[in-house]
Design a protein around this motif. Structure first.
Motif, short mmCIF file in Angstrom:
data_model
loop_
_atom_site.label_atom_id
_atom_site.label_comp_id
_atom_site.label_asym_id
_atom_site.label_seq_id
_atom_site.Cartn_x
_atom_site.Cartn_y
_atom_site.Cartn_z
N ALA A 14 15.97 -16.96 -12.69
CA ALA A 14 17.25 -17.18 -12.01
C ALA A 14 17.27 -18.41 -11.12
O ALA A 14 18.31 -19.03 -10.94
N ARG A 15 16.15 -18.75 -10.54
CA ARG A 15 16.16 -19.81 -9.54
C ARG A 15 16.36 -21.19 -10.15
O ARG A 15 16.90 -22.09 -9.53
N TRP A 16 15.90 -21.37 -11.35
CA TRP A 16 15.91 -22.69 -11.97
C TRP A 16 16.70 -22.69 -13.28
O TRP A 16 16.87 -21.66 -13.90
N ASN A 17 17.11 -23.87 -13.69
CA ASN A 17 17.56 -24.03 -15.06
C ASN A 17 16.32 -24.41 -15.88
O ASN A 17 15.20 -24.28 -15.40
N LEU A 18 16.51 -24.94 -17.06
CA LEU A 18 15.36 -25.25 -17.91
C LEU A 18 14.42 -26.29 -17.30
O LEU A 18 13.23 -26.28 -17.61
N THR A 19 14.93 -27.17 -16.45
CA THR A 19 14.05 -28.18 -15.88
C THR A 19 12.93 -27.56 -15.06
O THR A 19 11.84 -28.12 -14.98
N GLY A 20 13.18 -26.38 -14.48
CA GLY A 20 12.15 -25.71 -13.71
C GLY A 20 11.13 -24.97 -14.57
O GLY A 20 10.15 -24.44 -14.05
N ASP A 68 19.66 -22.61 -21.56
CA ASP A 68 20.25 -22.22 -20.28
C ASP A 68 21.36 -21.23 -20.57
O ASP A 68 22.08 -21.36 -21.57
N TYR A 69 21.52 -20.25 -19.71
CA TYR A 69 22.63 -19.31 -19.82
C TYR A 69 23.87 -19.96 -19.21
O TYR A 69 23.75 -20.88 -18.40
#
Length: 197
Positions: free
Chosen positions: A8-14, A33-34
């Motif tokens: 939840a905290r990040w998008n795919l970059t995380g 990404d959702y």
């Protein structure tokens, strides 16, 4: 093939380093990404959207890799989404949960605000614990012993509720975000044993 579902905290970059580790383990990876995350859509994310988006990604993976073994991997919130997807798809070759919580309600209960009657207004439940018993594929659950975001006991509860074949990896000293890095060799061994890869 792996469908990777991020937290939840990040998008795919995380999740780039975790995704790359799955590639190093020998898997081709589709990560999405959702809606409401990254550049996907300018809407508020919801539980229903996340499940729908994971389902669409799973269907896409089946089209681009027909007949190939497909695994579902979820990190943190992505683990709850992965459980829902695996429950619906017994044709999957395996499920991997990384630092996954039992439910949003349980996360709230373990927080400093656990005394508040949040359940009366809670609409996004992501209740992995109530669903994991319906999963009929091999399950690998990994959690760091020093996770300060999701209590490691939650993975133990998920493991207890899951059906065999299953394996629980306790990665000594790992936190919430570095599981597959800190326990890379343990991952490789567990995947070989549980998934026969």
């Amino acid at each position: 093939m792996v469908l990777y579902l991020h937290g939840a905290r990040w998008n795919l970059t995380g999740s780039v380093t975790r995704i790359e580790r799955w590639r190093k383990l020998g898997f081709s990876v589709l990560a999405v990404d959702y809606r409401g995350f990254g550049r996907s859509a300018d809407v508020a994310p919801t539980e229903a959207f996340a499940y729908e988006d994971a389902e669409a990604a799973w269907d896409y993976l089946a089209k681009v890799a027909p007949g190939k073994p497909r695994y579902i991997v979820g990190h943190s919130l992505g683990g709850a989404i992965a459980v829902e997807l695996a429950r619906r798809h017994p044709e999957a070759s395996g499920l991997v949960l990384e630092a996954t919580f039992t439910s949003v309600q349980d996360m709230i209960d373990t927080s400093p605000w656990g005394f508040l009657p949040v359940s009366l207004i809670l609409t996004q439940r992501f209740d992995a614990l109530s669903k994991i018993g319906e999963v009929k594929i091999p399950v690998l659950i990994a959690h760091g012993t020093r996770d300060s975001v999701v209590p490691p006991e939650m993975s133990e509860r998920l493991f207890a509720a899951a059906h065999a074949p299953k394996k629980l990896l306790r990665i000594e000293g790992a936190g919430h975000h570095n599981l597959s890095g800190a326990g890379f060799d343990e991952y490789r061994k567990a995947i070989a044993e549980l998934f026969k890869r």
